[in-house]
Each structure stands twice: as C-alpha cells, then as structure tokens.
Design a protein around this motif. Structure first.
Motif, short mmCIF file in Angstrom:
data_model
loop_
_atom_site.label_atom_id
_atom_site.label_comp_id
_atom_site.label_asym_id
_atom_site.label_seq_id
_atom_site.Cartn_x
_atom_site.Cartn_y
_atom_site.Cartn_z
N UNK A 151 20.07 51.97 10.86
CA UNK A 151 21.35 51.46 11.25
C UNK A 151 22.09 50.87 10.55
N UNK A 152 21.26 49.69 10.01
CA UNK A 152 22.40 48.78 8.52
C UNK A 152 22.81 50.03 7.23
N UNK A 209 23.84 53.23 8.21
CA UNK A 209 25.30 53.55 9.00
C UNK A 209 26.50 52.83 8.76
N UNK A 210 26.12 51.60 9.29
CA UNK A 210 27.02 50.78 8.98
C UNK A 210 27.29 49.76 7.89
N UNK A 263 29.07 49.87 5.57
CA UNK A 263 30.94 49.26 5.79
C UNK A 263 30.64 48.78 6.22
N UNK A 264 31.17 48.40 7.10
CA UNK A 264 31.39 47.38 8.04
C UNK A 264 31.17 46.05 7.62
N UNK A 265 29.96 45.70 6.72
CA UNK A 265 29.56 44.71 6.78
C UNK A 265 30.65 44.09 5.47
N UNK A 309 21.75 37.72 12.45
CA UNK A 309 21.19 39.12 13.43
C UNK A 309 19.65 38.10 14.06
N UNK A 334 13.46 52.64 11.87
CA UNK A 334 15.52 52.58 12.14
C UNK A 334 16.43 51.66 12.06
N UNK A 335 16.24 50.47 11.70
CA UNK A 335 16.97 49.36 10.91
C UNK A 335 17.33 49.40 9.80
#
Lengths: 146, 518
Positions: free
Chosen positions: A138-139, A141-142, A144-146, A117, A134-135
């Motif tokens: 969003x981390x 929030x995602x 599960x995606x990483x 990133x 905010x960082x």
C-alpha cells in the motif's frame, strides 16, 4: 409551575437527575418523553457515569444562544484527552445531541490530523491488521501521493 | 513535639503524603535523621499513604515508522493512583506527580527500571556509546539515591543480560542486585547492599538466550524471594535470592506467539504476565505461586478502542480531517481504507470539511502530462492559498502526448477528459483529490468520423439515487449521439441522437440537470 425532573441511569447503574426542559436538548430523550412521558428512569446502557456527568454538565449550561458555539468549543477543549472525547462523542451520538457530537468529533480530528500513522494507531487503539508485505504494497501504491 | 517519643514522631511523619515528607528533612536536624535513618521504607508504605507508582517518562520519537530512542534520559515521576472501589478505572492526577529531577546526572544516557522492593527502586543507567552501565538504588520518598560500583567483569555485549533487585528472606533481610552477562559463558554477579562489591556466581546453568528486545529484560519483578524474567519467547526464568540460583519457571499456556511486547509484573501479590499485541492486552495471573495450572486469564476494562465505537463516529471524525492528511488514513487499517474509499464518504467529507479548494491543471508543454493541483482557499489576507500537489506522475505514461481537455467537478469529485491526438480515442477519468484515487472509465468501441468532430461532456450526481453519471455527446457519424456511464455499472449506455445542435463545450450541472447552449 414546578419544573419536572428526569432521571438518567448510566451503564454502571449511577443515577443522575436533570430538569426535563434541559434534558430534551437530546433528541433521543425528547422522543422518549413524547412517547411515554418518561416517568421512570431512562437507562443509557452505553454511557458510563463519568461521561454522563460530563453530558449533564453540558446540558445544564446557562449560555446565551450567541455564546453557545464558543461554550461548546471550550467545553470539549478542556477535555482534550482522546479517550474522554471518544466516550463523549459516543454518548452524544446515542443521545442525539448534535452540537456536542460535532464538537467532540471535530476536536478528535484536530488532535489526530498531524499525527504520524503510528501515533494515530496508538491514540485510537487501532490494530494494524496488515502484514508487512501488505503494508509495503500500500505504501508503494501511494508512493506518488506522499 | 520534641518531648514526644521518636516512634510517635515517625508514626505521624509516615502518614504524610509522599510529596511533603521530603520537606520534613528540612524542619530540624532531628527530623532529618528520623527521615533518613530510622525511616524504613516499608513503614512508610504501611501508613495511610496513597498507593503510588513510579513511572519513567521517556520521550519517544517515531521516524519513518521505526522507534528512535533519544539520548534524553527522561524523567522519573511518582504518580498517585486513585483507585475507586465501585469501578476499576485507574486515575492519576498529574499535579501530584513528583519529578525526581535526576536529569543532570542522567544526561546522554538511557534509564531502565530493574525492580522495586519495599518502596526502594533499582534503576539501571545505560551509556549507549560505552559498553557499561551504572546501577542506582533510589528512595523516592526521601529523594536519596546511591550508585553501586561498576561490576568487575567486562562483558562483550548486551546478549544474555538480565537485571534483578530483591531482598533475601534471611534474618538480615539483605537487599541484593543480580545481573547476568555473556563472556565466553553466561555468568552472573550479585551485589549485596552494604558489602561494597560485586560477587561472582560463576556460570549460569539456565540458558538466557540473546533477546532482541533487550530493554525489556532489565526489569525483573521481585516476589517470593525470587526475581523473574521472560527469557525467550514464552519461558520464565527465576533467581532465588537466598540460594542464589537460576531456575526455569512454569509459564502460562499460550496458543499463538503474536506479541508485540511481553512483560512480567506483580499484581495483588501474584506474578502476572502481560502480553500486548497493539492494544489487545492480555493479563495472565498466577493465582498460586509456582503452580503451573493456576495461571488464569484476568478480565478487565480497557479504554475504548476506536474499533469498539460505532462506525458512524469513526466516519464522522475522519470526514473532518483536512484534505492533505486524509490520505494517510488509508494506511491505518483495512477498515479505514474501505471507509475512505467508499463513495458515501465523498459526500460526507465534502459537507464536513470546511475547506474550499480549486483544482488546477497545469502543464509546461504539449508532451508534459501536467499536474493537478489542489489549491485551498484560506480566508486570510496573508496566505490566501495553500497548494497541495495532486501529482499525476503515475499517470504520465497514459497521458503522454495528449492533454486533459475538460474538467468538471461535483461534490469534490473531478471528472477529466483526455482526447488523443487525431481523435482516435478519448478517455474519461474520475478523480477523488481527497483520497487521491483515479478510476479510468472503459473506452467506447466506436469509430469517430474523420475530420471535424464534436465532444461535449457532463458529470453530475442524481439526487434521487446518489449515482454519479458521466454524459458524453459525440459525433461518430453524421449525428450527435448521447452516451451515459453510471459509476459502478462498468459500461456505457447509448441514449440515441441529440435533437438539438449543441454549441458550447461543457455541460454545467445544477439541480440534477446538465445545461448546454444550443
């Protein structure tokens, strides 16, 4: 029949000559030639002279059509620096030279695809406009995606 | 040549490129002595030699977003600058860089650049494990260096440490290295080249507070007999090399304190301050030395930022990224997040990325919500598949005790249907495996007929409007009814009864139409 020459002017007011039949690979120039014959100098207000020199080199290539794909790829590969590629892509966008823009964008994508990133931000000079909260949001929030 | 006066030989040698001067030492003993002894560094700089800078190339590693400074000292390189008169881009030719090859002695330490005067550079070598450091004075032209003795006093920490290297204006023109350090009070010591030892200056009157970013404090550019440092947020402190005193110095006006890095430098003989916030670099130049109101903001061209380029280019580049890395783009900045999540991006990515994939739904048993997998089909004999787990774990609570019944995809978007046991309700999900986003469509307020019920689904895109639509045929009463949900409208529309008895389950989508077997 003598070959007609066009003159292109870069952002920093440098002039470049190119034969018309080669220049019209650019859809932008082709349209200008169609409209008013483009007898005078064609100004390119967003393209600097170094980038324009590259574009001219590209337009002047003497490749057989079947080798053209490879040539374009090699052409951008040799200019593997991101700032140069971005300038080249922008020039190709303005001049509407699809093959060149595709190749330049593809090369940038290839270069940045494995970046972290922080490296993406560094390489493309993008400011992180998120606050640390905010960082984190969003981390999470995602997560599960990483 | 040997018959010529030495001055002439020196003059000729001083015009050689930096790269070849070092070879002159090998020509003969006389030349070697000329280069080493009577080769003042400033003479060399006054010759026709191109301007160069020494860069310290240190590999940096980012791990989990934080900077790890490795034990590798990096390399020092002499880089020639080709400065064109008609425009102000700086170019450097990597081939001309000169590796000073100090690696063997710099092993397992870190380097910092203290300053440079007349082509001599002062470097600081720091041992991370031990609480001391070494100071080098280095002549890159002759590739010679000397190590200063270690300082007398032992300091407690790196709080309040600054370094400077300069030359006094006295007739002797002595080169001096100064450093401050914290014991019980803040103290300073000076080393004059040639004197062989550090000399204490006693306590320092100017407060040099503990600075988190200590690495930047070791560089104290030298100008006008003074070394300069940034000592707190926006204070500049100087050291007078003649009087050997510290003083506060007028700093540029600053509205906001939002810097990632601040540093001082010398530009065209003027002191300047560089404020960096990510890539927004501001250069303040002090036109007249020491006069506060002559600080002036310098305008210059920077390399393009992606943010200055047309948005089409950004979209084009992102859309070419592979499926498994595109997700990271959402975190780069807000603009990128919006780009990636935009519905038009779906189509673009679908057309630009040359990846062909299948989405597979797998579950172990009835209670397992299962996982969705992206299987990339790579046209290669050895690794025909590359999988990417689209983990639906976060959907587990809502998928519990139910299963995904149907799946249809268009343009890389997948539509999933889930029917609860006992047919109490059904849910529809639209999922973008690329951005890993899932939206859940609202449930319909309708009661289902008890007993046997039929559900038929379709998912497609209108080529005219570009709208994605979900079609559901269900049997709440006696007859089969049609409901359509257009993505973005937030509600189902009832289209009335279906005139045909439909049999097969999923609608196949082609050419703007769904097809069912009746």
């Amino acid at each position: 029949m003598s070959k007609k020459t066009l003159t292109l002017m870069s952002k920093d007011k440098q002039l470049f000559n190119i034969e018309e039949h080669l220049a019209v690979q650019s859809v932008t120039i082709r349209n200008m030639v169609k409209e008013d014959g483009a007898s005078s100098v064609i100004p390119l207000p967003r393209v600097d002279s170094e980038t324009l020199a590259l574009v001219i080199e590209y337009l002047n290539r003497q490749q057989a059509p079947e080798e053209d794909e490879d040539y374009v790829k090699k052409f951008v590969d040799e200019r593997g620096e991101i700032p140069t590629l971005l300038e080249l892509a922008q020039a190709a966008l303005d001049l509407d030279i699809k093959k060149l823009m595709d190749a330049a964008c593809m090369k940038v994508a290839d270069l940045i695809k494995d970046f972290t990133l922080e490296e993406v931000r560094e390489a493309l000079r993008i400011e992180n406009d998120r606050t640390p909260e905010e960082e984190k949001a969003i981390r999470d929030e995602f997560q599960w995606a990483f | 040549m040997e018959a010529l006066p030495a001055e002439l030989t020196i003059d000729i040698l001083s015009r050689l490129p930096v790269k070849t001067i070092v070879h002159c030492k090998l020509v003969c003993k006389k030349w070697r002595n000329l280069v080493l002894d009577s080769f003042p560094v400033n003479r060399h700089l006054s010759g026709s030699v191109p301007i160069g800078i020494i860069i310290h190339h240190n590999p940096r590693i980012y791990l989990g977003g934080s900077l790890i400074v490795p034990n590798d000292p990096g390399t020092l390189k002499w880089v020639k600058i080709e400065d064109k008169v008609d425009h102000h881009n700086l170019h450097y030719n990597r081939l001309l860089s000169l590796d000073l090859n100090l690696a063997p002695i710099l092993q397992n330490t870190q380097m910092g650049h203290v300053g440079s005067v007349n082509g001599l550079i002062c470097l600081r070598q720091y041992y991370p494990d031990l609480n001391f450091d070494d100071t080098y004075i280095c002549n890159p032209v002759t590739r010679e260096y000397m190590i200063l003795p270690r300082q007398r006093s032992r300091r407690d920490s790196f709080a309040g440490v600054v370094y400077g290297f300069g030359m006094s204006s006295s007739l002797t023109g002595e080169y001096k290295v100064v450093q401050t350090f914290q014991t019980e009070v803040l103290e300073a010591e000076v080393y004059t080249l040639g004197k062989g030892q550090w000399r204490s200056l006693g306590p320092v009157s100017v407060p040099i507070p503990y600075c988190l970013n200590t690495f930047h404090q070791f560089y104290g550019p030298f100008l006008n007999n003074h070394c300069h440092w940034i000592v707190s947020d926006n204070e500049i402190c100087t050291f007078d090399l003649d009087k050997e005193t510290f003083q506060l110095f007028p700093s540029p006006p600053v509205k906001q304190n939002r810097f990632r890095r601040q540093s001082l430098a010398i530009l065209k003989g003027c002191l300047c301050k560089l404020d960096t916030y990510y890539f927004k670099l501001t250069i303040w130049v002090m036109k007249e030395y020491g006069i506060k109101n002559t600080w002036h903001k310098e305008n210059f061209n920077q390399y393009p930022s992606m943010e200055d380029l047309p948005i089409e280019l950004t979209v084009d580049i992102i859309s070419r990224l592979p499926v498994n890395t595109i997700i990271h783009c959402k975190r780069v900045c807000k603009k990128w997040r919006n780009l990636v999540s935009d519905s038009s991006f779906v189509n673009l990515h679908h057309s630009k990325s040359h990846q062909t994939g299948l989405v597979i739904y797998r579950r172990k048993d009835y209670k397992d919500p299962g996982i969705l997998e992206w299987v990339e089909i790579v046209d290669c004999h050895h690794h025909p598949f590359r999988t990417l787990d689209l983990n639906l774990a976060h959907l587990a609570p809502i998928l519990q005790n139910s299963k995904i019944n149907r799946m249809v995809s268009v343009n890389g978007l997948i539509c999933l249907w889930q029917i609860s046991p006992g047919l109490k309700f059904d849910d529809t999900y639209v999922c973008n495996p690329v951005t890993r986003e899932i939206i859940i469509l609202p449930r319909q307020q309708q009661k289902y007929r008890q007993g046997f019920s039929s559900f038929f689904y379709g998912f497609g895109v209108s080529s005219l409007t570009g709208e994605y639509k979900v079609v559901k045929l269900s049997q709440p009463g006696v007859s089969l009814e049609t409901n359509v949900y257009t993505l973005g409208t937030r509600q189902w529309r009832n289209l009335g009864q279906v005139p045909y008895p439909i049999r097969a389950s999923n609608g196949s989508f082609l050419n703007d139409h769904f097809h069912w077997i009746v």
